[in-house]
Design an enzyme around this catalytic site. Structure first.
Site, short mmCIF file in Angstrom:
data_model
loop_
_atom_site.label_atom_id
_atom_site.label_comp_id
_atom_site.label_asym_id
_atom_site.label_seq_id
_atom_site.Cartn_x
_atom_site.Cartn_y
_atom_site.Cartn_z
CG HIS A 162 -5.09 0.09 -3.21
ND1 HIS A 162 -5.27 1.28 -4.00
CD2 HIS A 162 -5.32 0.39 -1.76
CE1 HIS A 162 -5.22 2.22 -2.98
NE2 HIS A 162 -5.37 2.00 -1.81
CG HIS A 205 -1.97 1.07 1.27
ND1 HIS A 205 -1.67 2.38 1.57
CD2 HIS A 205 -3.21 1.10 0.79
CE1 HIS A 205 -2.57 3.09 1.28
NE2 HIS A 205 -3.72 2.57 0.92
CD GLU A 255 -2.79 5.37 -1.56
OE1 GLU A 255 -2.78 5.72 -0.62
OE2 GLU A 255 -3.96 5.14 -1.94
#
Length: 266
Positions: free
Chosen positions: A213, A151, A181
């Site tokens: 995601h 992530h 991210e």
């Protein structure tokens, strides 16, 4: 009289297939402490509100869940984090636990503790590397690599992804770590792919849940998804849509984190 309970905390998901990971972790934790009541909370307010509106599914936030547990007479509670790294989400959970720990008198818990995230100590990284090898090692050869999508976080804890890459590089050079991210980003993944000279890549989510995601940013049909961009660079690409939480070995790691936090006698 003491009343002991466990609160498992997840970011949450609205993706039906992603729910398998949360269910597996919850069931494994429940089996590990059958004499304790175990409850679930989601940290994402957006997910909680969407589930309530669209599915009439009510999931408490950690703050609400702990308030309810104390109001119902729980005196000792272990909060079990399902986070991978001690990033921004984990930090917010720590603040909530600290706030409740500061309450004294009849409205406070006798004992309230929070478990560590999965990647916290050096041995955690080594254990994760072993799991990745056992799970995806057969997809690696001199022409094939595994790309893991994490992530990422604006928090300093994002460095955990770089450290995992270092640990993997020493024993499992066929693995590449990236984040959606944070850093390493997709551009960094492409540079590593080129340096390794591989022509085939298997993409897999390095996230507890294979949610939005994984299904969109990693494996979706959009022009900017990882699978589209990597294919556009001439690689043969396949995807694994299975969150870490769906694997029993990861669930066992979570149980070990719970037991370490709970200590003897809980």
């Amino acid at each position: 009289m003491s009343k002991k309970g466990v609160l498992m905390v997840s970011f949450g998901t609205t993706v039906p297939s992603g729910q398998r990971a949360i269910d597996n972790l919850f069931a494994t934790l429940k089996s590990a402490c059958p004499d304790k009541e175990i409850r679930l909370a989601y940290t994402s307010n957006i997910i909680r509100r969407k589930l309530a509106k669209e599915e009439s599914k009510m999931i408490d936030s950690p703050m609400i869940a702990l308030s309810k547990m104390r109001d119902e007479g729980f005196t000792d509670v272990v909060v079990v984090s399902t986070h991978i790294i001690p990033g921004e989400e984990y930090g917010d959970l720590e603040e909530i636990v600290r706030a409740f720990q500061s309450v004294r008198g009849k409205y406070g818990f006798d004992r309230l503790v929070l478990s560590e995230p999965l990647l916290y100590h050096e041995e955690d990284f080594e254990a994760m590397a072993g799991f990745l090898d056992r799970t995806y090692g057969d997809k690696v050869d001199e022409d094939s690599v595994v790309v893991l999508m994490g992530h990422g976080t604006p928090d300093f804890a994002n460095a955990a992804y770089g450290h995992l890459q270092t640990v993997l590089e020493s024993s499992l050079p066929g693995f590449i770590v990236g984040t959606v991210e944070g850093a390493p980003a997709l551009d960094d993944v492409l540079l590593r792919l080129k340096a390794k000279g591989a022509r085939k890549a298997t993409l897999a989510p390095f996230m507890i849940v294979a949610g939005d995601h994984a299904t969109n940013d990693m494996a979706g049909p959009e022009d900017d998804s990882w699978v589209t961009v990597i294919k556009g660079d001439g690689y043969r690409v396949s995807s694994v849509l299975k969150g870490l939480g769906e694997y029993d070995e990861i669930a066992a790691m979570l149980v070990r984190k719970y037991r370490a936090a709970a200590g003897d006698g809980f």
